[in-house]
Design a protein around this motif. Structure first.
Motif, PDB file in Angstrom:
ATOM      1  N   GLU A 132      13.304  -1.384  21.503  1.00 39.44           N
ATOM      2  CA  GLU A 132      14.462  -2.269  21.287  1.00 39.44           C
ATOM      3  C   GLU A 132      15.754  -1.460  21.173  1.00 39.44           C
ATOM      4  O   GLU A 132      16.795  -1.892  21.664  1.00 39.44           O
ATOM      5  CB  GLU A 132      14.246  -3.157  20.065  1.00 39.44           C
ATOM      6  N   VAL A 172      16.579  -0.572  24.773  1.00 41.56           N
ATOM      7  CA  VAL A 172      17.089  -1.765  25.468  1.00 41.56           C
ATOM      8  C   VAL A 172      18.520  -2.041  25.021  1.00 41.56           C
ATOM      9  O   VAL A 172      19.401  -2.306  25.852  1.00 41.56           O
ATOM     10  CB  VAL A 172      16.178  -2.994  25.222  1.00 41.56           C
ATOM     11  N   LYS A 227      21.698  -1.992  27.429  1.00 39.65           N
ATOM     12  CA  LYS A 227      22.449  -3.253  27.515  1.00 39.65           C
ATOM     13  C   LYS A 227      23.944  -3.015  27.305  1.00 39.65           C
ATOM     14  O   LYS A 227      24.779  -3.508  28.067  1.00 39.65           O
ATOM     15  CB  LYS A 227      21.917  -4.236  26.472  1.00 39.65           C
ATOM     16  N   ASP A 239      20.521  -9.538  30.612  1.00 35.52           N
ATOM     17  CA  ASP A 239      19.147  -9.996  30.808  1.00 35.52           C
ATOM     18  C   ASP A 239      18.156  -9.003  30.181  1.00 35.52           C
ATOM     19  O   ASP A 239      17.833  -7.974  30.774  1.00 35.52           O
ATOM     20  CB  ASP A 239      18.887 -10.154  32.315  1.00 35.52           C
ATOM     21  N   ASN A 240      17.669  -9.325  28.982  1.00 31.13           N
ATOM     22  CA  ASN A 240      16.737  -8.426  28.284  1.00 31.13           C
ATOM     23  C   ASN A 240      15.442  -8.215  29.057  1.00 31.13           C
ATOM     24  O   ASN A 240      14.858  -7.128  28.992  1.00 31.13           O
ATOM     25  CB  ASN A 240      16.429  -8.950  26.884  1.00 31.13           C
ATOM     26  N   GLU A 241      14.986  -9.231  29.785  1.00 29.31           N
ATOM     27  CA  GLU A 241      13.764  -9.066  30.593  1.00 29.31           C
ATOM     28  C   GLU A 241      13.974  -8.022  31.678  1.00 29.31           C
ATOM     29  O   GLU A 241      13.097  -7.194  31.926  1.00 29.31           O
ATOM     30  CB  GLU A 241      13.349 -10.398  31.219  1.00 29.31           C
ATOM     31  N   LEU A 242      15.123  -8.064  32.328  1.00 30.29           N
ATOM     32  CA  LEU A 242      15.440  -7.070  33.363  1.00 30.29           C
ATOM     33  C   LEU A 242      15.524  -5.676  32.750  1.00 30.29           C
ATOM     34  O   LEU A 242      14.989  -4.706  33.305  1.00 30.29           O
ATOM     35  CB  LEU A 242      16.753  -7.415  34.073  1.00 30.29           C
ATOM     36  N   ARG A 275      14.056  -4.552  30.006  1.00 28.83           N
ATOM     37  CA  ARG A 275      12.704  -4.095  29.662  1.00 28.83           C
ATOM     38  C   ARG A 275      11.925  -3.722  30.921  1.00 28.83           C
ATOM     39  O   ARG A 275      11.162  -2.753  30.919  1.00 28.83           O
ATOM     40  CB  ARG A 275      11.971  -5.171  28.871  1.00 28.83           C
ATOM     41  N   ALA A 276      12.124  -4.480  32.001  1.00 25.34           N
ATOM     42  CA  ALA A 276      11.441  -4.173  33.266  1.00 25.34           C
ATOM     43  C   ALA A 276      11.895  -2.808  33.805  1.00 25.34           C
ATOM     44  O   ALA A 276      11.075  -2.039  34.319  1.00 25.34           O
ATOM     45  CB  ALA A 276      11.704  -5.273  34.291  1.00 25.34           C
TER      46      ALA A 276
END
Length: 182
Positions: A123, A126, A130, A137-140, A142-143
């Protein structure tokens, strides 16, 4: 004896672990080097696990200081920021693995091996990416970390010397860059 503090305990433990390895260092030995009692260390840490986790976290934060915050003022594109942020993460961990293998081992055990501490570490990463990239986009995010985990996860560290680290990183970047907007 110097005035005992959390920082002094961590500095002493760091020197000892880096030199002797975490398997050969315990709270009693740290206390002896500090000229204090084993019990005195318990005023600062509840035990060896808490001390080693704090030491690993402190060491890792120092090793990754370039990311917190990642300076972006000289960048003109999000892609360049994401690339250089990911490279800084990867290169920092690679160099740490080479420079201080015993501390890297401690980090592997007490951060990467502890799901709650690992989740906080991810986190934090991330959050840094960010802020640097302004990607919401947190999913992006993390990806992206997952895609480049080969170059930053301690689980793969023993393989890093078997590859052309930078060339492989750039090869993966070519595959991923299309998903990062300008």
């Amino acid at each position: 004896m110097k005035n005992l503090s959390k920082e002094l305990i961590l500095e002493t433990a760091h020197r000892m672990v880096a030199k002797q390895g975490m398997e050969k260092v315990n709270l009693s030995k740290v206390a002896t080097v500090l000229g204090t009692s084993h019990a005195a260390i318990y005023k600062y840490f509840t035990g060896k696990e808490e001390l080693w986790t704090a030491l690993a976290s402190s060491w890792l934060n120092h090793e990754l200081a370039i990311l917190f915050p990642f300076e972006t003022e000289n960048y003109s594109s999000t892609k360049a920021i994401v690339h250089d942020w990911l490279w800084s993460l990867s290169e920092s961990k690679y160099q740490s693995y080479l420079r201080e293998p015993e501390m890297f081992k401690l980090y592997t055990t007490y951060i990467d091996g502890n799901p709650m501490v690992w989740a906080r570490h991810i986190e934090d990463l991330v959050g840094s990416l960010k802020v640097a990239s302004k990607i919401e986009d947190n999913e992006l995010l993390r990806a992206l970390l997952l895609a480049f985990s080969w170059f930053s996860s301690p689980a793969f560290a023993d393989k890093w010397l078997l590859i052309d680290f930078k060339k492989e990183f750039e090869g993966l970047w070519k595959l991923v860059v299309a998903g990062v907007s300008e």
